[in-house]
Motif scaffolding. Structure first.
Motif, PDB file in Angstrom:
ATOM      1  N   ASN A  81       8.730  43.518 -18.167  1.00 33.47           N
ATOM      2  CA  ASN A  81       7.527  42.697 -18.304  1.00 33.47           C
ATOM      3  C   ASN A  81       7.751  41.209 -18.066  1.00 33.47           C
ATOM      4  O   ASN A  81       7.020  40.375 -18.589  1.00 33.47           O
ATOM      5  CB  ASN A  81       6.855  42.908 -19.672  1.00 33.47           C
ATOM      6  N   ARG A 109       5.000  39.778 -25.023  1.00 34.87           N
ATOM      7  CA  ARG A 109       5.008  40.025 -23.584  1.00 34.87           C
ATOM      8  C   ARG A 109       4.829  41.510 -23.279  1.00 34.87           C
ATOM      9  O   ARG A 109       4.211  41.883 -22.284  1.00 34.87           O
ATOM     10  CB  ARG A 109       6.322  39.495 -22.991  1.00 34.87           C
ATOM     11  N   SER A 110       5.339  42.357 -24.169  1.00 35.25           N
ATOM     12  CA  SER A 110       5.219  43.810 -23.940  1.00 35.25           C
ATOM     13  C   SER A 110       3.773  44.287 -24.062  1.00 35.25           C
ATOM     14  O   SER A 110       3.440  45.381 -23.617  1.00 35.25           O
ATOM     15  CB  SER A 110       6.128  44.585 -24.897  1.00 35.25           C
ATOM     16  N   ASN A 111       2.915  43.455 -24.662  1.00 34.95           N
ATOM     17  CA  ASN A 111       1.495  43.823 -24.786  1.00 34.95           C
ATOM     18  C   ASN A 111       0.698  43.544 -23.517  1.00 34.95           C
ATOM     19  O   ASN A 111      -0.467  43.938 -23.425  1.00 34.95           O
ATOM     20  CB  ASN A 111       0.858  43.081 -25.968  1.00 34.95           C
ATOM     21  N   LEU A 112       1.295  42.855 -22.554  1.00 34.86           N
ATOM     22  CA  LEU A 112       0.601  42.600 -21.291  1.00 34.86           C
ATOM     23  C   LEU A 112       0.455  43.905 -20.512  1.00 34.86           C
ATOM     24  O   LEU A 112       1.391  44.710 -20.459  1.00 34.86           O
ATOM     25  CB  LEU A 112       1.378  41.597 -20.432  1.00 34.86           C
ATOM     26  N   THR A 113      -0.699  44.102 -19.908  1.00 37.14           N
ATOM     27  CA  THR A 113      -0.882  45.290 -19.074  1.00 37.14           C
ATOM     28  C   THR A 113      -0.233  45.051 -17.713  1.00 37.14           C
ATOM     29  O   THR A 113       0.060  43.906 -17.344  1.00 37.14           O
ATOM     30  CB  THR A 113      -2.381  45.590 -18.862  1.00 37.14           C
ATOM     31  N   GLU A 114      -0.044  46.120 -16.980  1.00 37.20           N
ATOM     32  CA  GLU A 114       0.535  46.006 -15.641  1.00 37.20           C
ATOM     33  C   GLU A 114      -0.335  45.112 -14.752  1.00 37.20           C
ATOM     34  O   GLU A 114       0.174  44.283 -13.998  1.00 37.20           O
ATOM     35  CB  GLU A 114       0.694  47.396 -15.020  1.00 37.20           C
ATOM     36  N   ILE A 115      -1.650  45.256 -14.868  1.00 38.87           N
ATOM     37  CA  ILE A 115      -2.561  44.441 -14.063  1.00 38.87           C
ATOM     38  C   ILE A 115      -2.448  42.969 -14.448  1.00 38.87           C
ATOM     39  O   ILE A 115      -2.410  42.092 -13.587  1.00 38.87           O
ATOM     40  CB  ILE A 115      -4.019  44.955 -14.194  1.00 38.87           C
ATOM     41  N   GLU A 116      -2.362  42.686 -15.753  1.00 37.55           N
ATOM     42  CA  GLU A 116      -2.195  41.292 -16.199  1.00 37.55           C
ATOM     43  C   GLU A 116      -0.900  40.699 -15.666  1.00 37.55           C
ATOM     44  O   GLU A 116      -0.871  39.550 -15.216  1.00 37.55           O
ATOM     45  CB  GLU A 116      -2.190  41.217 -17.733  1.00 37.55           C
ATOM     46  N   ILE A 117       0.166  41.481 -15.703  1.00 41.75           N
ATOM     47  CA  ILE A 117       1.460  41.003 -15.196  1.00 41.75           C
ATOM     48  C   ILE A 117       1.350  40.670 -13.713  1.00 41.75           C
ATOM     49  O   ILE A 117       1.806  39.616 -13.268  1.00 41.75           O
ATOM     50  CB  ILE A 117       2.574  42.044 -15.461  1.00 41.75           C
ATOM     51  N   GLU A 159      -1.430  40.001 -11.905  1.00 46.55           N
ATOM     52  CA  GLU A 159      -2.343  38.868 -11.667  1.00 46.55           C
ATOM     53  C   GLU A 159      -1.711  37.542 -12.064  1.00 46.55           C
ATOM     54  O   GLU A 159      -1.761  36.562 -11.314  1.00 46.55           O
ATOM     55  CB  GLU A 159      -3.653  39.081 -12.444  1.00 46.55           C
TER      56      GLU A 159
END
Length: 192
Positions: A52, A13-21, A23
């Protein structure tokens, strides 16, 4: 085993970007709004997202706009107890509390009976299709959920990467009835 699963999912989950989170959270929120247990609820308990997790601020703002009551958990570290407190303002009521999570300031603590809730959105790190979950390991919800009447719906919001095939469960573990991700809405039951 739970610890290994927890660490792996938190790492993924920490690999998700801010934009992915943002969206994915928006998609999850739209799906949540379509479910009857959300539409029909007047007293909703949910948590303040951090680290995240699926963003809960848009849900809280939506509930406020709909003139619904919002309740958040407050952890009492000395007793490992979780109490329900009404939230009236995201900006005015909260400060950093246990585990670095936003919690009500002492003068904004408004205890509320879990028996009056219509919906609980339960946090977690990993989930399986039966509705069992792995939390952060402190056991607050494991102690809290048995106090809640069985007819109060329990749902979780999570990213699809948090869904695993099987969560090891104990007899005291209480599953949620729904898990909503960006890719699917799972109506949980023990037959899954």
């Amino acid at each position: 085993m739970k610890k290994e699963i927890r660490n792996k999912i938190i790492n993924n989950r920490s690999n998700l970007t801010e934009i992915e989170i943002i969206e994915k959270s928006n998609i999850i929120f739209r799906k949540l709004k379509e479910i009857d247990i959300y539409k029909n609820a007047s007293n909703v308990m949910l948590y303040i997202s951090f680290n995240n997790e699926v963003l809960t601020k848009p849900i809280i703002e939506d509930l406020f706009q709909a003139n619904k009551r919002v309740f958040i958990p407050v952890t009492i570290s000395e007793t490992k107890e979780l109490i329900v407190s009404e939230l009236l303002s995201i900006e005015g009521d909260l400060e950093i509390g246990n585990f670095g999570v936003l919690e009500p300031k002492k003068n904004c603590l408004r205890p509320f009976s879990p028996h009056e809730l219509d919906l609980i959105i339960v946090p977690g790190v990993a989930f399986d299709p039966r509705g069992y979950r792995i939390g952060y390991g402190a056991g607050y919800y494991d102690r809290f959920l048995p106090q809640v009447p069985n007819n109060v719906p329990k749902a979780s919001i999570a990213f699809d990467l948090q869904i695993i095939d099987f969560v090891p469960s104990e007899t005291y573990d209480m599953p949620v009835e729904y898990i909503i991700t960006e890719n699917r809405t799972i109506k949980c039951n023990l037959d899954n």
